[in-house]
Write a protein that holds these residues in place. Structure first.
Motif, PDB file in Angstrom:
ATOM      1  N   LEU A  27      12.243   3.883   3.021  1.00  0.00           N
ATOM      2  CA  LEU A  27      12.620   2.901   3.382  1.00  0.00           C
ATOM      3  C   LEU A  27      11.796   1.687   3.902  1.00  0.00           C
ATOM      4  O   LEU A  27      11.379   0.696   4.182  1.00  0.00           O
ATOM      5  CB  LEU A  27      14.178   3.054   4.695  1.00  0.00           C
ATOM      6  N   ILE A  28      10.511   2.642   4.089  1.00  0.00           N
ATOM      7  CA  ILE A  28       9.148   1.273   4.408  1.00  0.00           C
ATOM      8  C   ILE A  28       8.675   1.438   3.399  1.00  0.00           C
ATOM      9  O   ILE A  28       7.716   0.183   3.183  1.00  0.00           O
ATOM     10  CB  ILE A  28       8.572   2.779   5.772  1.00  0.00           C
ATOM     11  N   THR A  29       8.357   2.324   2.647  1.00  0.00           N
ATOM     12  CA  THR A  29       7.372   2.112   1.295  1.00  0.00           C
ATOM     13  C   THR A  29       7.564   1.467   0.431  1.00  0.00           C
ATOM     14  O   THR A  29       6.988   0.663  -0.669  1.00  0.00           O
ATOM     15  CB  THR A  29       7.121   3.604   1.258  1.00  0.00           C
ATOM     16  N   VAL A  30       8.964   1.725   0.339  1.00  0.00           N
ATOM     17  CA  VAL A  30       9.688   0.967  -1.205  1.00  0.00           C
ATOM     18  C   VAL A  30       9.466  -0.282  -1.082  1.00  0.00           C
ATOM     19  O   VAL A  30       8.470  -1.356  -2.136  1.00  0.00           O
ATOM     20  CB  VAL A  30      10.713   1.432  -1.848  1.00  0.00           C
ATOM     21  N   PRO A  31      10.405  -1.218   0.488  1.00  0.00           N
ATOM     22  CA  PRO A  31       9.358  -2.329   0.372  1.00  0.00           C
ATOM     23  C   PRO A  31       8.127  -2.401   0.090  1.00  0.00           C
ATOM     24  O   PRO A  31       7.936  -4.088  -0.622  1.00  0.00           O
ATOM     25  CB  PRO A  31      10.466  -2.928   1.394  1.00  0.00           C
ATOM     26  N   ALA A  32       7.791  -2.274   0.605  1.00  0.00           N
ATOM     27  CA  ALA A  32       6.284  -2.432   0.701  1.00  0.00           C
ATOM     28  C   ALA A  32       5.118  -2.648  -0.359  1.00  0.00           C
ATOM     29  O   ALA A  32       4.808  -3.661  -0.591  1.00  0.00           O
ATOM     30  CB  ALA A  32       5.682  -1.580   1.793  1.00  0.00           C
ATOM     31  N   VAL A  33       5.739  -1.390  -1.349  1.00  0.00           N
ATOM     32  CA  VAL A  33       5.419  -1.422  -2.744  1.00  0.00           C
ATOM     33  C   VAL A  33       5.667  -2.604  -3.378  1.00  0.00           C
ATOM     34  O   VAL A  33       5.480  -3.023  -4.200  1.00  0.00           O
ATOM     35  CB  VAL A  33       5.955  -0.317  -3.416  1.00  0.00           C
ATOM     36  N   VAL A  34       7.021  -3.430  -3.549  1.00  0.00           N
ATOM     37  CA  VAL A  34       7.388  -4.148  -4.333  1.00  0.00           C
ATOM     38  C   VAL A  34       6.973  -5.296  -3.598  1.00  0.00           C
ATOM     39  O   VAL A  34       6.570  -6.164  -4.898  1.00  0.00           O
ATOM     40  CB  VAL A  34       8.987  -4.383  -3.851  1.00  0.00           C
ATOM     41  N   ALA A  35       6.580  -5.581  -2.366  1.00  0.00           N
ATOM     42  CA  ALA A  35       6.229  -6.819  -2.519  1.00  0.00           C
ATOM     43  C   ALA A  35       4.633  -7.014  -2.341  1.00  0.00           C
ATOM     44  O   ALA A  35       4.261  -8.190  -2.700  1.00  0.00           O
ATOM     45  CB  ALA A  35       6.167  -7.071  -0.454  1.00  0.00           C
ATOM     46  N   VAL A  36       3.816  -5.602  -2.838  1.00  0.00           N
ATOM     47  CA  VAL A  36       2.601  -6.106  -3.279  1.00  0.00           C
ATOM     48  C   VAL A  36       3.008  -5.949  -4.168  1.00  0.00           C
ATOM     49  O   VAL A  36       1.771  -6.926  -4.856  1.00  0.00           O
ATOM     50  CB  VAL A  36       2.089  -4.559  -2.654  1.00  0.00           C
ATOM     51  N   ALA A  37       3.963  -5.976  -5.795  1.00  0.00           N
ATOM     52  CA  ALA A  37       3.735  -5.632  -6.637  1.00  0.00           C
ATOM     53  C   ALA A  37       3.815  -7.248  -6.703  1.00  0.00           C
ATOM     54  O   ALA A  37       3.413  -8.223  -7.441  1.00  0.00           O
ATOM     55  CB  ALA A  37       5.002  -4.731  -7.459  1.00  0.00           C
ATOM     56  N   ALA A  38       4.685  -7.777  -6.516  1.00  0.00           N
ATOM     57  CA  ALA A  38       5.898  -9.012  -6.559  1.00  0.00           C
ATOM     58  C   ALA A  38       4.199 -10.292  -5.890  1.00  0.00           C
ATOM     59  O   ALA A  38       4.850 -11.814  -6.458  1.00  0.00           O
ATOM     60  CB  ALA A  38       6.511  -9.065  -5.047  1.00  0.00           C
ATOM     61  N   LEU A  39       3.982  -9.506  -4.875  1.00  0.00           N
ATOM     62  CA  LEU A  39       2.366 -11.319  -4.476  1.00  0.00           C
ATOM     63  C   LEU A  39       1.156 -10.999  -5.004  1.00  0.00           C
ATOM     64  O   LEU A  39       0.107 -11.436  -4.520  1.00  0.00           O
ATOM     65  CB  LEU A  39       2.266 -10.532  -2.904  1.00  0.00           C
ATOM     66  N   ARG A  40       0.940 -10.256  -6.450  1.00  0.00           N
ATOM     67  CA  ARG A  40      -0.612  -9.614  -6.693  1.00  0.00           C
ATOM     68  C   ARG A  40      -0.727 -11.187  -7.478  1.00  0.00           C
ATOM     69  O   ARG A  40       0.033 -11.675  -7.969  1.00  0.00           O
ATOM     70  CB  ARG A  40      -0.629  -8.505  -8.167  1.00  0.00           C
ATOM     71  N   PRO A  41      -1.774 -11.380  -7.363  1.00  0.00           N
ATOM     72  CA  PRO A  41      -2.028 -12.510  -8.895  1.00  0.00           C
ATOM     73  C   PRO A  41      -2.130 -12.320 -10.323  1.00  0.00           C
ATOM     74  O   PRO A  41      -2.316 -10.847 -10.570  1.00  0.00           O
ATOM     75  CB  PRO A  41      -3.619 -12.661  -8.027  1.00  0.00           C
ATOM     76  N   ARG A  42      -1.912 -12.735 -10.901  1.00  0.00           N
ATOM     77  CA  ARG A  42      -1.523 -12.552 -11.929  1.00  0.00           C
ATOM     78  C   ARG A  42      -2.607 -13.275 -12.853  1.00  0.00           C
ATOM     79  O   ARG A  42      -3.435 -14.602 -12.755  1.00  0.00           O
ATOM     80  CB  ARG A  42      -0.836 -13.138 -12.715  1.00  0.00           C
TER      81      ARG A  42
END
Length: 42
Positions: A27-42
């Motif tokens: 519950l802690i890591t999955v939202p964190a991983v999704v947030a990091v993937a969404a905020l990565r510069p493209r």
């Protein structure tokens, strides 16, 4: 020498409302991983 008779450890029943450590970590890591993937510069 006398050893006590072997008795297996009693089986512990999971308590009613407790969250398992694995669920808590997910519950802690999955939202964190999704947030990091969404905020990565493209």
């Amino acid at each position: 020498m006398h050893y006590p008779r072997y008795r297996p450890a009693p089986v512990r029943q999971p308590s009613g409302g407790a969250t398992s450590p694995l669920t808590f970590v997910l519950l802690i890591t999955v939202p964190a991983v999704v947030a990091v993937a969404a905020l990565r510069p493209r």
